[in-house]
Design a protein around this motif. Structure first.
Motif, PDB file in Angstrom:
ATOM      1  N   LEU A 240       0.756  -1.189  -0.193  1.00 46.93           N
ATOM      2  CA  LEU A 240      -0.059  -0.092  -0.013  1.00 46.93           C
ATOM      3  C   LEU A 240       1.030   1.210  -0.042  1.00 46.93           C
ATOM      4  CD1 LEU A 240      -3.001   0.736   2.116  1.00 46.93           C
ATOM      5  CD2 LEU A 240      -1.443   2.124   2.074  1.00 46.93           C
ATOM      6  N   GLU A 241       0.507   2.202  -0.720  1.00 48.26           N
ATOM      7  CA  GLU A 241       1.334   3.520  -0.986  1.00 48.26           C
ATOM      8  C   GLU A 241       0.300   4.527  -0.702  1.00 48.26           C
ATOM      9  OE1 GLU A 241       3.314   0.246  -3.433  1.00 48.26           O
ATOM     10  OE2 GLU A 241       1.242   1.285  -3.703  1.00 48.26           O
ATOM     11  N   GLU A 242       1.074   5.767  -0.486  1.00 47.61           N
ATOM     12  CA  GLU A 242       0.034   6.931  -0.262  1.00 47.61           C
ATOM     13  C   GLU A 242       1.067   8.285  -0.526  1.00 47.61           C
ATOM     14  OE1 GLU A 242      -1.678   7.989   3.726  1.00 47.61           O
ATOM     15  OE2 GLU A 242      -0.633   6.178   4.457  1.00 47.61           O
ATOM     16  N   ALA A 243       0.284   9.281  -0.839  1.00 46.08           N
ATOM     17  CA  ALA A 243       1.117  10.354  -1.242  1.00 46.08           C
ATOM     18  C   ALA A 243      -0.004  12.036  -0.819  1.00 46.08           C
ATOM     19  CB  ALA A 243       1.384  10.713  -2.596  1.00 46.08           C
ATOM     20  N   PRO A 244       0.454  12.828  -0.194  1.00 45.19           N
ATOM     21  CA  PRO A 244       1.659  12.857   0.651  1.00 45.19           C
ATOM     22  C   PRO A 244       1.894  11.946   1.861  1.00 45.19           C
ATOM     23  CG  PRO A 244       0.607  14.976   0.567  1.00 45.19           C
ATOM     24  CD  PRO A 244      -0.385  13.936   0.178  1.00 45.19           C
ATOM     25  N   GLN A 330       1.938  21.794  -8.356  1.00 49.15           N
ATOM     26  CA  GLN A 330       0.972  21.943  -7.207  1.00 49.15           C
ATOM     27  C   GLN A 330       0.480  20.510  -6.386  1.00 49.15           C
ATOM     28  OE1 GLN A 330       0.398  25.004  -5.812  1.00 49.15           O
ATOM     29  NE2 GLN A 330       2.135  25.493  -7.232  1.00 49.15           N
ATOM     30  N   ILE A 331       0.552  20.348  -5.317  1.00 48.10           N
ATOM     31  CA  ILE A 331       0.094  19.142  -4.710  1.00 48.10           C
ATOM     32  C   ILE A 331      -1.088  19.439  -4.118  1.00 48.10           C
ATOM     33  CG2 ILE A 331       0.623  17.341  -2.738  1.00 48.10           C
ATOM     34  CD1 ILE A 331       2.754  17.450  -4.910  1.00 48.10           C
ATOM     35  N   GLN A 332      -2.344  18.491  -4.552  1.00 45.17           N
ATOM     36  CA  GLN A 332      -3.521  18.772  -4.036  1.00 45.17           C
ATOM     37  C   GLN A 332      -4.180  17.480  -3.593  1.00 45.17           C
ATOM     38  OE1 GLN A 332      -5.505  20.637  -7.489  1.00 45.17           O
ATOM     39  NE2 GLN A 332      -5.033  22.886  -6.717  1.00 45.17           N
ATOM     40  N   GLY A 333      -4.763  17.465  -2.203  1.00 47.55           N
ATOM     41  CA  GLY A 333      -5.415  16.331  -1.763  1.00 47.55           C
ATOM     42  C   GLY A 333      -4.495  15.100  -1.394  1.00 47.55           C
ATOM     43  N   HIS A 334      -5.013  14.121  -1.210  1.00 48.38           N
ATOM     44  CA  HIS A 334      -4.287  13.048  -0.782  1.00 48.38           C
ATOM     45  C   HIS A 334      -4.630  11.795  -1.387  1.00 48.38           C
ATOM     46  CE1 HIS A 334      -1.701  11.419   2.490  1.00 48.38           C
ATOM     47  NE2 HIS A 334      -2.363  10.174   2.294  1.00 48.38           N
ATOM     48  N   ALA A 335      -3.834  10.844  -2.087  1.00 51.88           N
ATOM     49  CA  ALA A 335      -4.159   9.646  -2.383  1.00 51.88           C
ATOM     50  C   ALA A 335      -3.437   8.295  -1.941  1.00 51.88           C
ATOM     51  CB  ALA A 335      -3.691   9.837  -4.116  1.00 51.88           C
ATOM     52  N   ILE A 336      -4.322   7.355  -2.009  1.00 54.61           N
ATOM     53  CA  ILE A 336      -3.641   5.961  -1.602  1.00 54.61           C
ATOM     54  C   ILE A 336      -4.265   4.887  -2.457  1.00 54.61           C
ATOM     55  CG2 ILE A 336      -3.887   4.299   0.476  1.00 54.61           C
ATOM     56  CD1 ILE A 336      -5.263   6.586   2.052  1.00 54.61           C
ATOM     57  N   GLU A 337      -3.050   3.791  -2.535  1.00 56.43           N
ATOM     58  CA  GLU A 337      -3.041   2.813  -3.589  1.00 56.43           C
ATOM     59  C   GLU A 337      -2.984   1.399  -2.883  1.00 56.43           C
ATOM     60  OE1 GLU A 337      -0.832   2.423  -7.530  1.00 56.43           O
ATOM     61  OE2 GLU A 337       0.347   1.378  -6.211  1.00 56.43           O
ATOM     62  N   CYS A 338      -3.957   0.486  -3.179  1.00 58.98           N
ATOM     63  CA  CYS A 338      -3.826  -0.962  -2.858  1.00 58.98           C
ATOM     64  C   CYS A 338      -3.559  -1.678  -4.062  1.00 58.98           C
ATOM     65  CB  CYS A 338      -5.281  -1.415  -2.254  1.00 58.98           C
ATOM     66  SG  CYS A 338      -5.540  -0.673  -0.813  1.00 58.98           S
ATOM     67  N   ARG A 339      -2.454  -2.504  -3.828  1.00 62.20           N
ATOM     68  CA  ARG A 339      -1.796  -3.469  -4.743  1.00 62.20           C
ATOM     69  C   ARG A 339      -2.589  -4.741  -4.592  1.00 62.20           C
ATOM     70  NH1 ARG A 339       4.811  -3.209  -6.023  1.00 62.20           N
ATOM     71  NH2 ARG A 339       4.914  -0.784  -5.369  1.00 62.20           N
ATOM     72  N   ILE A 340      -3.621  -5.028  -5.429  1.00 62.35           N
ATOM     73  CA  ILE A 340      -4.526  -6.107  -5.330  1.00 62.35           C
ATOM     74  C   ILE A 340      -3.989  -7.259  -6.125  1.00 62.35           C
ATOM     75  CG2 ILE A 340      -6.812  -7.052  -5.875  1.00 62.35           C
ATOM     76  CD1 ILE A 340      -6.859  -4.517  -4.111  1.00 62.35           C
ATOM     77  N   ASN A 341      -3.446  -8.192  -5.283  1.00 58.60           N
ATOM     78  CA  ASN A 341      -2.698  -9.280  -5.772  1.00 58.60           C
ATOM     79  C   ASN A 341      -3.442 -10.988  -5.656  1.00 58.60           C
ATOM     80  OD1 ASN A 341      -0.467  -7.791  -6.014  1.00 58.60           O
ATOM     81  ND2 ASN A 341       0.324  -8.118  -3.757  1.00 58.60           N
ATOM     82  N   ALA A 342      -3.248 -11.427  -6.660  1.00 56.46           N
ATOM     83  CA  ALA A 342      -3.764 -12.869  -6.768  1.00 56.46           C
ATOM     84  C   ALA A 342      -2.957 -13.795  -5.632  1.00 56.46           C
ATOM     85  CB  ALA A 342      -3.719 -13.290  -8.120  1.00 56.46           C
ATOM     86  N   GLU A 343      -3.514 -13.394  -4.511  1.00 50.28           N
ATOM     87  CA  GLU A 343      -2.892 -14.266  -3.494  1.00 50.28           C
ATOM     88  C   GLU A 343      -3.777 -14.397  -2.254  1.00 50.28           C
ATOM     89  OE1 GLU A 343       1.841 -12.516  -3.764  1.00 50.28           O
ATOM     90  OE2 GLU A 343       0.285 -11.739  -2.127  1.00 50.28           O
ATOM     91  N   ALA A 392      -7.645   5.581  -4.576  1.00 51.75           N
ATOM     92  CA  ALA A 392      -8.681   6.470  -4.086  1.00 51.75           C
ATOM     93  C   ALA A 392      -8.000   7.877  -3.770  1.00 51.75           C
ATOM     94  CB  ALA A 392      -8.979   5.949  -2.863  1.00 51.75           C
ATOM     95  N   THR A 393      -8.605   9.031  -4.250  1.00 51.80           N
ATOM     96  CA  THR A 393      -8.298  10.092  -3.949  1.00 51.80           C
ATOM     97  C   THR A 393      -9.284  11.019  -3.118  1.00 51.80           C
ATOM     98  OG1 THR A 393      -7.076  10.128  -5.921  1.00 51.80           O
ATOM     99  CG2 THR A 393      -7.186  12.143  -4.886  1.00 51.80           C
ATOM    100  N   GLY A 394      -8.817  11.863  -2.199  1.00 55.06           N
ATOM    101  CA  GLY A 394      -9.640  12.726  -1.631  1.00 55.06           C
ATOM    102  C   GLY A 394      -8.949  14.237  -1.079  1.00 55.06           C
ATOM    103  N   ARG A 395      -9.885  14.970  -0.549  1.00 51.73           N
ATOM    104  CA  ARG A 395      -9.302  16.382  -0.486  1.00 51.73           C
ATOM    105  C   ARG A 395      -8.485  16.347   0.932  1.00 51.73           C
ATOM    106  NH1 ARG A 395     -15.025  18.804   1.017  1.00 51.73           N
ATOM    107  NH2 ARG A 395     -15.055  16.749   1.945  1.00 51.73           N
ATOM    108  N   ASP A 396      -8.408  15.214   1.725  1.00 46.72           N
ATOM    109  CA  ASP A 396      -7.463  15.014   2.628  1.00 46.72           C
ATOM    110  C   ASP A 396      -7.315  13.241   2.852  1.00 46.72           C
ATOM    111  OD1 ASP A 396      -9.785  14.372   4.201  1.00 46.72           O
ATOM    112  OD2 ASP A 396      -9.889  16.220   5.028  1.00 46.72           O
ATOM    113  N   ARG A 397      -6.440  12.943   3.814  1.00 49.78           N
ATOM    114  CA  ARG A 397      -6.152  11.558   4.027  1.00 49.78           C
ATOM    115  C   ARG A 397      -7.480  10.887   4.409  1.00 49.78           C
ATOM    116  NH1 ARG A 397      -3.580   8.026   8.122  1.00 49.78           N
ATOM    117  NH2 ARG A 397      -2.308   6.536   6.874  1.00 49.78           N
ATOM    118  N   GLU A 398      -8.409  11.601   5.661  1.00 49.63           N
ATOM    119  CA  GLU A 398      -9.303  10.987   5.928  1.00 49.63           C
ATOM    120  C   GLU A 398     -10.630  10.577   4.864  1.00 49.63           C
ATOM    121  OE1 GLU A 398     -12.864  12.049   9.288  1.00 49.63           O
ATOM    122  OE2 GLU A 398     -11.166  13.381   9.098  1.00 49.63           O
TER     123      GLU A 398
END
Length: 444
Positions: A240-244, A330-343, A392-398
């Motif tokens: 799982l990765e996120e920015a910032p 310009q950095i706007q909002g917050h994004a999180i990625e889940c790696r969906i693995n076949a496991e 998933a991207t939102g205005r903030d991490r929450e």
């Protein structure tokens, strides 16, 4: 001018590259093994050619087969994607010999930064701080007394010089286990990368894995696109990765990003790249490695900057200038990625290839899915288990977490086991929600 690109890869990254090429009006050529005959990248490309049987050594890693197709299809560029030949300096050199543009950095940069000892030496000259470790660099021998250990290291990391993807890494708890694991790391490095050299560095406990996305043109312009948090890992492989990055303060974030950009400029780097750091509990940061390719997690950076990194790679390979400076990013909002693995997370993460009997990806505001599944597709057993990336991207991490939880509940993949349940557990964990994240998060 690049008019036709062969994508020397498969899976979601191949589909991702084809989509950007279509946006740019560039023709695409897909390659595939017999196991990937029905793959989505084969269906989406303008042309597709089989290059061999399922084993990657006989298909996706076979220089001669790929170049033969490139010549036959009259392409003038090859995009290596992520993995396989993406950081192979010899392949980039072969492309150049055939007057085919390799979409990536220079051959010298690939070779230098792909060798972890040479990379450490190079960035140290550029001013980056290194994790304490082997003073003499690589180690070929393992007789008692020849293995340097980091000072005061309760745990010691042994790493393959040519390693990647979490392979070729062993953690020794004490001196006796160090000598035994030295052989293991050497053997794995030799088998996976054709190079048994290893080096040793102090293993940092309660570490955070932070990386910085770099873009650089051939005219001397360099920018960073902010940092990514990659501390949620299993066996040194990111999940799982996120920015910032929410786990570090703004002052440290700015310092790390500026240091990465300064180092990239100092070494004369070009195209897209990622400089990775480890941050300790006292907020000291150290250079870990540099990846001279597009990263799997590039999507979270795109989501908060609005910059198409694949497009930038292609533009920079054509010799274009960046066309913007650091203040324009310009950095706007917050994004999180889940790696969906076949496991199967409930069964020691055993691989779960097979027929996908139903596939319904989630949607809605702030949701992106990069993948290659469809109902009726059979996931082969020969390759990496990554089948989709949910961002998933939102205005903030929450808000990003809330949208990601909703999307995971909607995501339907039947017929195979996936890591979706694992991410649902992680997102409900109080430590994750409070950004108390370290690379040993899953173990603890």
């Amino acid at each position: 001018m690049i008019k036709k690109i062969l994508i020397a890869n498969r899976g979601e990254i191949a589909v991702r590259i084809i989509r950007t090429c279509k946006d740019m009006g560039i023709k695409t050529v897909a390659i595939y093994s017999t196991a990937d005959e029905d793959a989505l990248h084969v269906k989406h490309a303008d042309e597709a050619y089989c290059i061999g049987p399922p084993p990657s050594t006989e298909s996706y890693l076979k220089y001669s087969n790929i170049i033969t197709v490139a010549d036959y299809a009259n392409v003038n560029a090859i995009h290596p994607g992520a993995g396989f030949l993406a950081e192979d300096a010899q392949f980039a050199e072969i492309c150049e010999a055939h007057q085919i543009k390799f979409i990536g950095p220079s051959i010298t940069d690939i070779a230098t930064m792909g060798d972890k000892v040479r990379a450490r030496e190079t960035v140290a000259k550029a001013g980056l701080k290194l994790v304490p470790g082997s003073q003499g660099g690589r180690r070929k021998n393992s007789k008692k007394g020849t293995v340097d250990t980091a000072e005061d290291a309760a745990q010691i990391g042994i790493k393959a010089v040519a390693g990647g993807g979490g392979r070729g890494i062993r953690i020794a708890e004490n001196q006796p286990s160090l000598l035994n694991l030295f052989h293991t790391a050497k053997a794995e490095g030799e088998a996976a990368f054709g190079n048994g050299d290893v080096y040793i560095e102090k293993w940092i406990e309660e570490a955070r894995h932070i990386e910085v996305q770099i873009l650089a043109d051939t005219h001397g312009n360099v920018v960073h696109l902010g940092e990514r948090e990659c501390s949620i890992q299993r066996k040194q492989q990111k999940l799982l990765e996120e920015a910032p990055a929410a786990s570090i303060p703004p002052k440290l974030r700015n310092e790390i990003c500026k240091a990465a950009a300064k180092a990239a400029k100092a070494i004369g780097y070009t195209n897209a790249g990622t400089i990775e750091f480890v941050v300790d509990k006292d907020e000291n940061y150290y250079f870990l490695e540099m990846n001279t390719r597009i990263q799997v997690e590039h999507t979270v950076t795109e989501s908060i900057t609005g910059i198409d990194l694949i497009k930038e790679q292609i533009r920079l390979a054509m010799g274009d200038q960046l066309g913007y400076n650091q203040s324009d990013v310009q950095i706007q909002g917050h994004a999180i990625e889940c790696r969906i693995n076949a496991e199967d997370p409930a069964n020691q993460f055993m691989p779960s290839p097979g027929l996908v009997t139903a596939y319904h990806p989630p949607g809605g505001i702030g949701i992106r899915v990069d993948g290659y599944l469809y109902t009726g597709y059979t996931v082969p057993s020969h390759y990496d288990s990554l089948v989709a990336k949910l961002i998933a991207t939102g205005r903030d991490r929450e808000e990003a977490i809330a949208r990601l939880k909703r999307a995971l509940s909607e995501f339907e993949i039947e017929g195979i086991k996936t890591t979706i349940p694992l991410f649902q557990t992680i997102l409900n964990d109080e430590r994750f929600r409070g950004a108390t994240i370290f690379t040993n998060f899953l173990e603890t």
